[in-house]
Each structure stands twice: as structure tokens, then as C-alpha cells.
Design a protein around this motif. Structure first.
Motif, short mmCIF file in Angstrom:
data_model
loop_
_atom_site.label_atom_id
_atom_site.label_comp_id
_atom_site.label_asym_id
_atom_site.label_seq_id
_atom_site.Cartn_x
_atom_site.Cartn_y
_atom_site.Cartn_z
N VAL A 136 -4.76 6.82 -1.27
CA VAL A 136 -4.04 5.60 -0.99
C VAL A 136 -4.56 4.67 -2.23
O VAL A 136 -5.41 4.67 -2.87
N LYS A 137 -3.47 3.74 -2.28
CA LYS A 137 -3.45 2.79 -3.40
C LYS A 137 -2.71 1.52 -3.18
O LYS A 137 -2.11 1.41 -2.12
N GLY A 138 -3.24 0.27 -3.54
CA GLY A 138 -2.34 -0.71 -3.16
C GLY A 138 -2.99 -1.98 -4.01
O GLY A 138 -3.98 -1.96 -4.82
N GLN A 198 -3.31 -6.34 -3.50
CA GLN A 198 -3.29 -7.74 -2.47
C GLN A 198 -3.72 -8.80 -3.16
O GLN A 198 -4.82 -9.12 -3.71
N SER A 201 -6.50 -4.88 -6.72
CA SER A 201 -6.01 -3.54 -6.79
C SER A 201 -7.07 -2.82 -6.28
O SER A 201 -8.21 -3.04 -6.52
N THR A 217 0.84 -1.09 -0.10
CA THR A 217 0.09 -0.06 -0.06
C THR A 217 1.06 1.22 0.10
O THR A 217 1.86 1.40 0.79
#
Length: 387
Positions: free
Chosen positions: A198-200, A202, A206, A173
């Protein structure tokens, strides 16, 4: 004598620079890269101001552009970087972004294990964090923008005078913040912009979320020459009827979230956004005072049928207080090489209700003159080459 002296001076200067570079060669490695995109297309619109039209469109799949990007290793995990990026119309050769030489991006910064900071003109977090899951970026170009790109997810309006900070990637993240001071004496908030995001990723998922707030957007973001005055004339910087009637708002804000999922050759994107135009000043071109909103929801699907053939489809819905816009999107892309592909795009839009100008809502595809009816169809075929 002067030529001998100048020759000696040049030799000594060059020798000094060479010696300095050699003494710092271990840690000072730098590179500069020239890059760009040439994109052109032929566009058919079923109703453009009351008539069908066929016209050339630069950047049909995404803007034609060129730029420089550079980095320098300063040692200790710290590096300097810059980017200068120009947008242009390939059919006329004119500059994009209201005539700016490097109107898309122009910034310099430092990166370290503790994060990255940059200064200059840049795309906001709404763009860089969310649009990788948007149909307009994944397979459709500007024709597939949300309600004329009211939420700026396609990136129509970069931010000037921006200070941007991003954290390192933590558990997949990244967090970011942007502040653009207005520079107005005696008023810290006037003409300013602030954003958080915020970005990420898993696994196969996404995600991203961002919030942007712009004070006096007509001047700060949309390049109006002057702020609106109640009851006065106002040179409206916006042309799309979905939101041009809100251009005199005292503030503009966007909150948005996105989700993407990839599995094998298929991937999906989902985006929800809420765009607010607060305290609209009533003028001759913006008659509806008060605070107004446009809410948007998009779902899209991309499938790589073969290594060279990509198919995309999606649906988009935008709601205002008294207006509704439905949009269906489809696209085919065929890769001729790693650097070149051809594409075909089709968009259908239907409007209902009352739009931001107080008149019956009509279809108004991104970058096109408004339709004279609730319906409009856009079809675009083109070629895109990157270098």
C-alpha cells in the motif's frame, strides 16, 4: 508479374490498414517514447580487498539504461501500455541484469477506471512503493543501499513472470499485489513469489508498506543455476558478505514501511525493514543453517539550497543476530540543466560482530569487494544525463 502482384498486394494491404485506422481513429490514439539515462562516475574506496582503489563506475547515481514506453487509448477509459527497459555498463557496453536484453523491466498491461494489471518482468512493490523515501534513490545511488541492498529496496533484483494488479487511487491511497507462479508441476508454491503493498499521500506526508515472500530465492530471484543441496557444493549467486551466507535459504521475505515528509525546500525520509532468510541449507559456501534476519532503519534529509543545488545526508543501521553495520551518507548534486547534473557522494560504513559467513564482520559497500577491516569509505563523483 511478381513485382506487379506484390506492389498491388502492398497497396491493398496499406489501404486496408489506413481505412481501419481511420474508422477507429476516435478511440485508438497511441504513442511510443524512447528514453534513457547515461550515468558515469569515478569511485574511490579506502579498502577494497585490502587495498585502496580508484575505478570508473557506471550508474554511480543510478543505473545507466534505455527503454521504450508506449500507450494506446482503447476507449471507454481503457488503455493498453508496455515498457521495455535495458540496463547497461556505460564503461564496457555490456548488458546488465545478468546479460538480459531488457533485464530491468519488460511488461505489457491494461489500465482502466477499475485498476491496472500488468504481466512480465517488473520491479516489486518493496521497490516501487518504498524507495522514493530512501537515500539511495533520493540522492545517493547504490553506495547508500541498506546493507548491500539485502531488503531489495534499491531494486537490485526485479521479478520475472510477474502478474501485478493495482487499484485506482482511493482517498490518496493505492493498493497493489504481485504473484509470480513458479511453474513447477505438482507444486503450486515452488519457486513462486507473492507480494502485497500500500502507498499513499496525505498533505505533506507520504507513506508506504509492503511485504514480499520468495520461495527458493537462489533460483527464483538471484539467478542461481541450481537449488542448494545439504552438504553439497553450491555456486553462491550472492557476493556481499553481509548476507551471502544465507543464499541457500528455502525462502526469503521482506516486510518494510516508509514515511516521508516535505516542507518547503526540505524533506525527510524514514524506512524500517525486516529481511528473513528461512531454513538456510548448509553447504560449502553457506555454513550457517537455520533462519536468519537483517533488520534495518534509515533516516535521511534532503534540502534544496538553491534551484540548482541539492544537499543530502542520512544515517543507516543494520542489525543481524550477531552483526551490526553503521553507515553515514552524504551527497551534493548540482543541476546543469533540466536533463543533466553532476554529483558527489560520500559513504562511511563500520561493521562489528560475526557476519553471514561465520567470520568477523567487515565493511562491504554495495557493489564493492569486501573490506578486510571493519571500516570502509567510499567517495564517488560523476555526471548523469537523461534523455
Amino acid at each position: 508479374m511478381r513485382s506487379i502482384f506484390m506492389g498491388t498486394l502492398r497497396f491493398r494491404t496499406a489501404a486496408a490498414v489506413t481505412a481501419f485506422a481511420a474508422s477507429h481513429g476516435v478511440m485508438a490514439q497511441s504513442s511510443v517514447t524512447l528514453y534513457g539515462v547515461a550515468d558515469d562516475s569515478l569511485t574511490y574506496v579506502s579498502n577494497r580487498g585490502g587495498h585502496s582503489s580508484i575505478a570508473m563506475s557506471s550508474g554511480g547515481r543510478g543505473s545507466s539504461k534505455w527503454g521504450f514506453v508506449g500507450t494506446e487509448d482503447l476507449g471507454g477509459g481503457v488503455s493498453a501500455f508496455f515498457r521495455m527497459e535495458n540496463g547497461f555498463d556505460i564503461n564496457s557496453g555490456q548488458l546488465g541484469n545478468n546479460g538480459r536484453l531488457f533485464g530491468r523491466q519488460a511488461f505489457v498491461g491494461l489500465s482502466s477506471p477499475y485498476g491496472t494489471i500488468q504481466l512480465g518482468r517488473t520491479y516489486d512493490l518493496i521497490v516501487t512503493y518504498l524507495n522514493p523515501n530512501a537515500a539511495s534513490v533520493r540522492f545517493g545511488g547504490g553506495l547508500m543501499s541498506h546493507a548491500g541492498d539485502a531488503d531489495n529496496i534499491y531494486g537490485t533484483y526485479p521479478i520475472s513472470n510477474a502478474l501485478k494488479f493495482e487499484t485506482p487511487i482511493l482517498a490518496g491511497t493505492t493498493f497493489g499485489v504481485i504473484y509470480a507462479p513458479g511453474g513447477t508441476a505438482g507444486s503450486f508454491a515452488a519457486n513462486s513469489i507473492y507480494e502485497v503493498g500500500v502507498k499513499g499521500t496525505q498533505g505533506n506526508f507520504s507513506f508506504a508498506a509492503a511485504y514480499s515472500h520468495v520461495d527458493n530465492p537462489a533460483v527464483t530471484l538471484w539467478d542461481s543455476s541450481a537449488s542448494a543441496v545439504a552438504g553439497g557444493s553450491f555456486s553462491n549467486p550472492l557476493s556481499n558478505r553481509m548476507y551471502s551466507g544465507y543464499a541457500s535459504a528455502k525462502s526469503y521475505s521482506v516486510g518494510a514501511v516508509s514515511l516521508g515528509y516535505a516542507l518547503g525546500q526540505a524533506s525527510i525520509g524514514l524506512i524500517v525493514s525486516d529481511t528473513r532468510y528461512a531454513d538456510v541449507v548448509p553447504t560449502a559456501t553457506t555454513p550457517l543453517a537455520g533462519t536468519h534476519f537483517l533488520r534495518n532503519a534509515e533516516f535521511n534529509f534532503l534540502y534544496q539550497l538553491t534551484p540548482a543545488l541539492l544537499l543530502g545526508a542520512g544515517a543507516d543501521y543494520t542489525e543481524g543476530e550477531n552483526s551490526h553495520y553503521w553507515q553515514a551518507n552524504s551527497s551534493v548534486q548540482y543541476l546543469l540543466s533540466k536533463m543533466t547534473y553532476v554529483y558527489a557522494i560520500a559513504v562511511y560504513q563500520r561493521a562489528s560482530g560475526i557476519d553471514s559467513t561465520g567470520k568477523p564482520a567487515v565493511a562491504n559497500l554495495y557493489g564493492q569487494t569486501a573490506s578486510t577491516s571493519p571500516n570502509d569509505i567510499g567517495v564517488r563523483v560523476g555526471v548523469r544525463h537523461s534523455f
